[in-house]
Design an enzyme around this catalytic site. Sequence first.
Site, PDB file in Angstrom:
ATOM      1  N   ARG A 119       3.462  -6.120   8.263  1.00  0.00           N
ATOM      2  CA  ARG A 119       3.205  -4.874   9.006  1.00  0.00           C
ATOM      3  C   ARG A 119       4.192  -4.902  10.161  1.00  0.00           C
ATOM      4  O   ARG A 119       4.227  -5.860  10.931  1.00  0.00           O
ATOM      5  CB  ARG A 119       1.780  -4.856   9.551  1.00  0.00           C
ATOM      6  CG  ARG A 119       0.714  -5.145   8.521  1.00  0.00           C
ATOM      7  CD  ARG A 119       0.184  -3.915   7.870  1.00  0.00           C
ATOM      8  NE  ARG A 119      -0.880  -4.254   6.922  1.00  0.00           N
ATOM      9  CZ  ARG A 119      -1.256  -3.458   5.946  1.00  0.00           C
ATOM     10  NH1 ARG A 119      -0.659  -2.294   5.755  1.00  0.00           N
ATOM     11  NH2 ARG A 119      -2.231  -3.806   5.150  1.00  0.00           N
ATOM     12  N   ASP A 163       1.541   3.919   1.090  1.00  0.00           N
ATOM     13  CA  ASP A 163       2.039   5.161   1.687  1.00  0.00           C
ATOM     14  C   ASP A 163       2.796   4.936   3.003  1.00  0.00           C
ATOM     15  O   ASP A 163       3.766   5.636   3.287  1.00  0.00           O
ATOM     16  CB  ASP A 163       0.913   6.193   1.855  1.00  0.00           C
ATOM     17  CG  ASP A 163      -0.305   5.619   2.560  1.00  0.00           C
ATOM     18  OD1 ASP A 163      -0.322   4.403   2.846  1.00  0.00           O
ATOM     19  OD2 ASP A 163      -1.237   6.391   2.827  1.00  0.00           O
ATOM     20  N   ARG A 173      -9.172   2.001   1.483  1.00  0.00           N
ATOM     21  CA  ARG A 173      -8.876   2.838   2.658  1.00  0.00           C
ATOM     22  C   ARG A 173      -9.707   4.110   2.579  1.00  0.00           C
ATOM     23  O   ARG A 173     -10.895   4.036   2.578  1.00  0.00           O
ATOM     24  CB  ARG A 173      -7.381   3.176   2.703  1.00  0.00           C
ATOM     25  CG  ARG A 173      -6.521   1.994   3.075  1.00  0.00           C
ATOM     26  CD  ARG A 173      -5.895   2.253   4.449  1.00  0.00           C
ATOM     27  NE  ARG A 173      -4.953   1.239   4.784  1.00  0.00           N
ATOM     28  CZ  ARG A 173      -3.686   1.466   5.087  1.00  0.00           C
ATOM     29  NH1 ARG A 173      -3.224   2.713   5.095  1.00  0.00           N
ATOM     30  NH2 ARG A 173      -2.898   0.486   5.400  1.00  0.00           N
ATOM     31  N   THR A 193      -0.113  -0.912  -4.315  1.00  0.00           N
ATOM     32  CA  THR A 193      -1.293  -1.056  -3.449  1.00  0.00           C
ATOM     33  C   THR A 193      -2.532  -1.028  -4.335  1.00  0.00           C
ATOM     34  O   THR A 193      -2.563  -0.295  -5.329  1.00  0.00           O
ATOM     35  CB  THR A 193      -1.379   0.061  -2.394  1.00  0.00           C
ATOM     36  OG1 THR A 193      -2.696   0.073  -1.832  1.00  0.00           O
ATOM     37  CG2 THR A 193      -1.124   1.440  -2.964  1.00  0.00           C
ATOM     38  N   GLY A 198       0.300  -3.888   2.683  1.00  0.00           N
ATOM     39  CA  GLY A 198      -0.638  -4.837   2.081  1.00  0.00           C
ATOM     40  C   GLY A 198      -0.097  -5.339   0.755  1.00  0.00           C
ATOM     41  O   GLY A 198       0.437  -4.564  -0.020  1.00  0.00           O
ATOM     42  N   ASP A 211      -3.958   5.145  -3.753  1.00  0.00           N
ATOM     43  CA  ASP A 211      -4.043   6.304  -2.849  1.00  0.00           C
ATOM     44  C   ASP A 211      -2.691   6.969  -2.588  1.00  0.00           C
ATOM     45  O   ASP A 211      -2.502   7.591  -1.548  1.00  0.00           O
ATOM     46  CB  ASP A 211      -4.677   5.865  -1.506  1.00  0.00           C
ATOM     47  CG  ASP A 211      -3.845   4.810  -0.781  1.00  0.00           C
ATOM     48  OD1 ASP A 211      -2.912   4.256  -1.392  1.00  0.00           O
ATOM     49  OD2 ASP A 211      -4.126   4.542   0.399  1.00  0.00           O
ATOM     50  N   ASP A 228      -5.166   0.291  -3.561  1.00  0.00           N
ATOM     51  CA  ASP A 228      -5.994   1.450  -3.176  1.00  0.00           C
ATOM     52  C   ASP A 228      -5.874   2.662  -4.108  1.00  0.00           C
ATOM     53  O   ASP A 228      -6.733   3.539  -4.082  1.00  0.00           O
ATOM     54  CB  ASP A 228      -5.634   1.901  -1.753  1.00  0.00           C
ATOM     55  CG  ASP A 228      -5.879   0.805  -0.721  1.00  0.00           C
ATOM     56  OD1 ASP A 228      -6.708  -0.078  -0.996  1.00  0.00           O
ATOM     57  OD2 ASP A 228      -5.239   0.837   0.348  1.00  0.00           O
TER      58      ASP A 228
HETATM   59  P1  ATP Z   1      -1.318  -0.504   2.126  1.00  0.00           P
HETATM   60  O1  ATP Z   1      -1.707   0.855   1.673  1.00  0.00           O
HETATM   61  O2  ATP Z   1      -1.538  -1.532   1.075  1.00  0.00           O
HETATM   62  O3  ATP Z   1      -1.861  -0.900   3.457  1.00  0.00           O
HETATM   63  P2  ATP Z   1       1.125   0.465   3.282  1.00  0.00           P
HETATM   64  O4  ATP Z   1       2.526   0.445   2.803  1.00  0.00           O
HETATM   65  O5  ATP Z   1       0.492   1.802   3.424  1.00  0.00           O
HETATM   66  O6  ATP Z   1       0.295  -0.488   2.327  1.00  0.00           O
HETATM   67  P3  ATP Z   1       1.390   0.197   6.165  1.00  0.00           P
HETATM   68  O7  ATP Z   1       1.106  -0.942   7.078  1.00  0.00           O
HETATM   69  O8  ATP Z   1       0.788   1.507   6.457  1.00  0.00           O
HETATM   70  O9  ATP Z   1       1.038  -0.320   4.694  1.00  0.00           O
HETATM   71  O10 ATP Z   1       2.986   0.409   6.146  1.00  0.00           O
HETATM   72  C1  ATP Z   1       3.839  -0.687   5.885  1.00  0.00           C
HETATM   73  C2  ATP Z   1       5.023  -0.659   6.825  1.00  0.00           C
HETATM   74  O11 ATP Z   1       5.805   0.528   6.599  1.00  0.00           O
HETATM   75  C3  ATP Z   1       4.683  -0.602   8.308  1.00  0.00           C
HETATM   76  O12 ATP Z   1       4.295  -1.845   8.845  1.00  0.00           O
HETATM   77  C4  ATP Z   1       5.997  -0.087   8.890  1.00  0.00           C
HETATM   78  O13 ATP Z   1       6.945  -1.126   8.948  1.00  0.00           O
HETATM   79  C5  ATP Z   1       6.440   0.925   7.825  1.00  0.00           C
HETATM   80  N1  ATP Z   1       6.018   2.296   8.218  1.00  0.00           N
HETATM   81  C6  ATP Z   1       4.764   2.818   8.178  1.00  0.00           C
HETATM   82  N2  ATP Z   1       4.741   4.076   8.668  1.00  0.00           N
HETATM   83  C7  ATP Z   1       6.019   4.361   9.034  1.00  0.00           C
HETATM   84  C8  ATP Z   1       6.664   5.513   9.610  1.00  0.00           C
HETATM   85  N3  ATP Z   1       5.978   6.624   9.930  1.00  0.00           N
HETATM   86  N4  ATP Z   1       7.992   5.446   9.831  1.00  0.00           N
HETATM   87  C9  ATP Z   1       8.688   4.323   9.533  1.00  0.00           C
HETATM   88  N5  ATP Z   1       8.151   3.212   9.002  1.00  0.00           N
HETATM   89  C10 ATP Z   1       6.830   3.223   8.744  1.00  0.00           C
END
Ligand code: ATP
Length: 319
Positions: free
Chosen positions: A72, A103, A171, A125, A11, A129, A127
């Site tokens: 994503r 995360d 979240r 982020t 995000g 978090d 959040d």
């Molecule tokens: P926000 O908290 O703002 O949503 P975020 O970084 O947690 O941000 P996610 O969509 O969970 O958002 O993760 C971003 C991207 O990181 C995913 O679309 C994917 O490309 C990669 N990613 C997430 N989990 C994994 C994993 N277990 N292994 C490898 N890549 C991952």
Amino acid sequence: IKRIGVLTSGGDAPGMNAAIRAVVREGLHLGLEVYGIYDGYAGLHADRIEKLDRKSVSDVINRGGTFLGSARFPEFKEQSVREEAIKNLKKHDIDALVVIGGDGSYMGAMKLTEMGFPCIGIPGTIDNDIPGTTYTIGFDTALNIVVDAIDRLRDTSTSHQRISIVEIMGRYCGDLTMGAAVAGGAEFVVIPEKGYDEADLLAQIQAGIDKGKKHAIIAMCEHVTDVNQLAKHIESVTTRETRATVLGHLQRGGTPTARDRIMASRMGSYAVKLLLEGEGGRCVGLMNSKMVHHDIIDCINNMKRPFNQELFDLSDSLF
Ligand code: ATP
């Protein structure tokens, strides 16, 4: 290390641009070449990689979102997809990668690090978090937006003796909701960390009405309950007009606050310096007002975010 890459993932959050700018400018200042990767891990896999210079990050410090784009890209969980990504990085002679995100993005950075490609994570982020830091870039801007929304709802709720439920992002982390509840003077706060009892909430709202309260604002973290259903239920029990407002993506847009810009600048600069000191596989954070760094694998697997009990108590006792 001669060349580093930078990407934003997950995000978007206000202040991400300021973080990219800091990575680029600090990198150039210290004699590195910096490459921007567009659209997060999706762009890394598709080889959307371009060299950035000083001017590439002109006029972005004040802009929300991320000019590199974000995505994503669940396919990044697959080893073969990450192998392609590493090939692309090597093709451009990039030695290390700065990942700005939440995360999920850290998981991707951790996996690349485990596969031998050093990454450094910057928490971006709204959040708040992420373990290993008490602050994530974007939180303050989002908080101010939510408080502004609560102020506006309060004006109209008081005039109409209405009950307002405000659904707030985060979240499964209640920091944004608790902060907004305290700063916005909300009567009730509901967050995932503390569980939720609808009957109890209804009884408290009724007690407030019995005491002569003209309005009630309920700060509700997302993913706890269906706020529109809850509004109907409150209205049927109390006979007071009740409305739910889902702030949604409004919370993620807008000009980053000074706090977010400063924090992003500090974290971006710190991450580059760490890479130059030979530290790979780290994530940066803020603790006790100081920049800190942790092992990214240890951070994701073992570190817990402390719950801000003091803020929760405040939201409870001051209503
Ligand atoms: P926000 O908290 O703002 O949503 P975020 O970084 O947690 O941000 P996610 O969509 O969970 O958002 O993760 C971003 C991207 O990181 C995913 O679309 C994917 O490309 C990669 N990613 C997430 N989990 C994994 C994993 N277990 N292994 C490898 N890549 C991952």
